[in-house]
Design an enzyme around this catalytic site. Structure first.
Site, PDB file in Angstrom:
ATOM      1  N   LYS A 162     -11.403  -9.088   4.109  1.00  0.00           N
ATOM      2  CA  LYS A 162     -10.272 -10.037   4.211  1.00  0.00           C
ATOM      3  C   LYS A 162     -10.495 -11.250   3.294  1.00  0.00           C
ATOM      4  CE  LYS A 162      -6.972 -12.465   6.310  1.00  0.00           C
ATOM      5  NZ  LYS A 162      -7.552 -13.727   6.644  1.00  0.00           N
ATOM      6  N   HIS A 220     -13.187  -9.990  13.741  1.00  0.00           N
ATOM      7  CA  HIS A 220     -14.564 -10.451  13.954  1.00  0.00           C
ATOM      8  C   HIS A 220     -15.354  -9.407  14.760  1.00  0.00           C
ATOM      9  CE1 HIS A 220     -12.390 -14.485  13.740  1.00  0.00           C
ATOM     10  NE2 HIS A 220     -13.277 -14.600  12.773  1.00  0.00           N
TER      11      HIS A 220
HETATM   12  P1  AMP Z   1     -13.770 -16.686   9.840  1.00  0.00           P
HETATM   13  O1  AMP Z   1     -14.055 -16.937  11.274  1.00  0.00           O
HETATM   14  O2  AMP Z   1     -12.301 -16.679   9.512  1.00  0.00           O
HETATM   15  O3  AMP Z   1     -14.588 -17.538   8.916  1.00  0.00           O
HETATM   16  O4  AMP Z   1     -14.219 -15.196   9.554  1.00  0.00           O
HETATM   17  C1  AMP Z   1     -15.521 -14.768   9.846  1.00  0.00           C
HETATM   18  C2  AMP Z   1     -15.745 -13.412   9.242  1.00  0.00           C
HETATM   19  O5  AMP Z   1     -14.790 -12.495   9.772  1.00  0.00           O
HETATM   20  C3  AMP Z   1     -15.531 -13.418   7.718  1.00  0.00           C
HETATM   21  O6  AMP Z   1     -16.528 -12.588   7.126  1.00  0.00           O
HETATM   22  C4  AMP Z   1     -14.168 -12.822   7.572  1.00  0.00           C
HETATM   23  O7  AMP Z   1     -13.975 -12.160   6.333  1.00  0.00           O
HETATM   24  C5  AMP Z   1     -14.135 -11.829   8.713  1.00  0.00           C
HETATM   25  N1  AMP Z   1     -12.760 -11.509   9.057  1.00  0.00           N
HETATM   26  C6  AMP Z   1     -11.742 -12.382   9.283  1.00  0.00           C
HETATM   27  N2  AMP Z   1     -10.596 -11.721   9.517  1.00  0.00           N
HETATM   28  C7  AMP Z   1     -10.893 -10.401   9.412  1.00  0.00           C
HETATM   29  C8  AMP Z   1     -10.128  -9.196   9.537  1.00  0.00           C
HETATM   30  N3  AMP Z   1      -8.824  -9.227   9.787  1.00  0.00           N
HETATM   31  N4  AMP Z   1     -10.765  -8.024   9.383  1.00  0.00           N
HETATM   32  C9  AMP Z   1     -12.096  -7.989   9.112  1.00  0.00           C
HETATM   33  N5  AMP Z   1     -12.872  -9.070   8.994  1.00  0.00           N
HETATM   34  C10 AMP Z   1     -12.279 -10.263   9.128  1.00  0.00           C
END
Ligand code: AMP
Length: 279
Positions: free
Chosen positions: A149, A37
């Protein structure tokens, strides 16, 4: 960092900023923040004047109520991390600020929502489009940052943005990984020591595929990947696909982009990962 919990307040604030000619970079999240994030926050800051992050565990994208219930919530630690990362604005609304109980609407973005993840998580992308549509109309960002991801999610949101001609540029950011290769995820906290070890089969297999990738060899590579993951203890494969990066159908020679995508349950935790084979 300014923290808003109501639409009214954040809209009022961002209207002033926008009128002052400030470029807004937006990073929507569900919290339980990690370096993945924060890499999005950092990129948003490099390309924009003001960084807005949202933390909202969106109930409509969870097809499994247990998954929603046990989703990690660490708002105090998240606020500290965002402050250290130089985030300017956090939007952290309660559920009734986003949904008034009448959100039965569904945006038809075609078959993308039914393939791969869509097969295993019915309704998931309807929830994703609902919440991102709402967040975009509140924040009205110049640019929005999403991780590779969630590769399919990026495609789904791109379709939505095109469909409505939304004036926002989407930026896909690279996958951040732990030193041993595991893709960072809020859900990784649920992995016990045993799961954590077995989870490495996902990134290991994706890397193996990348090293051995030959366009004429896809069926054999896919089979071998399925075998490698299937052979790992406590890992249950949902799918492994070598897909066209635009349609998510099996890749062909004429595919401009090719991506290998995997989803599996490791112990009780469902993980996804992917790697670009033809960027
Ligand atoms: P989430 O909180 O899981 O909904 O993720 C929020 C954002 O962070 C989304 O755009 C995800 O694709 C991104 N994200 C989650 N994990 C990763 C990671 N390991 N590397 C890069 N971006 C990520």
């Amino acid at each position: 960092m300014k923290i808003f919990t109501t639409r009214f307040e954040i809209e009022k604030y961002l209207l002033l900023r926008r009128n002052a000619g400030i470029a807004i970079g937006f990073v929507p999240t569900m919290g339980a923040l990690h370096q993945g994030h924060l890499s999005l926050i950092s990129l948003a800051g490099q390309r924009n004047d003001e960084i807005v992050c949202s933390i909202f565990v969106n109930p409509t994208q969870f097809n499994d109520p247990k998954d929603l219930e046990k989703y990690p919530r660490t708002i105090e630690a998240d606020i500290k991390l965002l402050e250290q990362a130089g985030c300017d604005v956090l939007f952290n609304p309660p559920v009734n600020e986003i949904y008034d109980g009448n959100d039965q609407w569904h945006l038809d973005i075609g078959e993308t929502e039914f393939l791969l993840e869509g097969k295993f998580r019915p309704g998931h992308y309807q929830g994703v489009t609902q919440v991102v549509y709402k967040l975009f109309s509140i924040v009205k960002p110049d640019e929005a940052f999403f991780g590779q991801k969630d590769y399919q999610q990026f495609l789904v949101i791109s379709k939505m943005v095109n469909h409505f001609n939304m004036p926002v540029k989407l930026v896909m950011c690279p996958i951040m990984r732990e030193a041993d290769g595991l893709a960072m995820s809020s859900r990784n906290v649920h992995l016990n020591t045993n799961d954590r070890l077995h989870s490495l089969v996902l990134s290991r297999t994706l890397n193996w595929i990348k090293e051995n990738f030959r366009i004429n060899d896809i069926p054999r590579l896919k089979k071998e990947a399925e075998r490698m993951i299937g052979a790992e203890e406590d890992v249950e494969l949902d799918y492994f696909e070598i897909a066209d990066g635009e349609t998510l159908h099996p890749a062909t020679e004429s595919s401009k982009k090719i991506v290998a995508l995997v989803a599996a349950k490791v112990g009780k935790t469902r993980l996804i990962d992917n790697i670009m084979l033809r960027p």
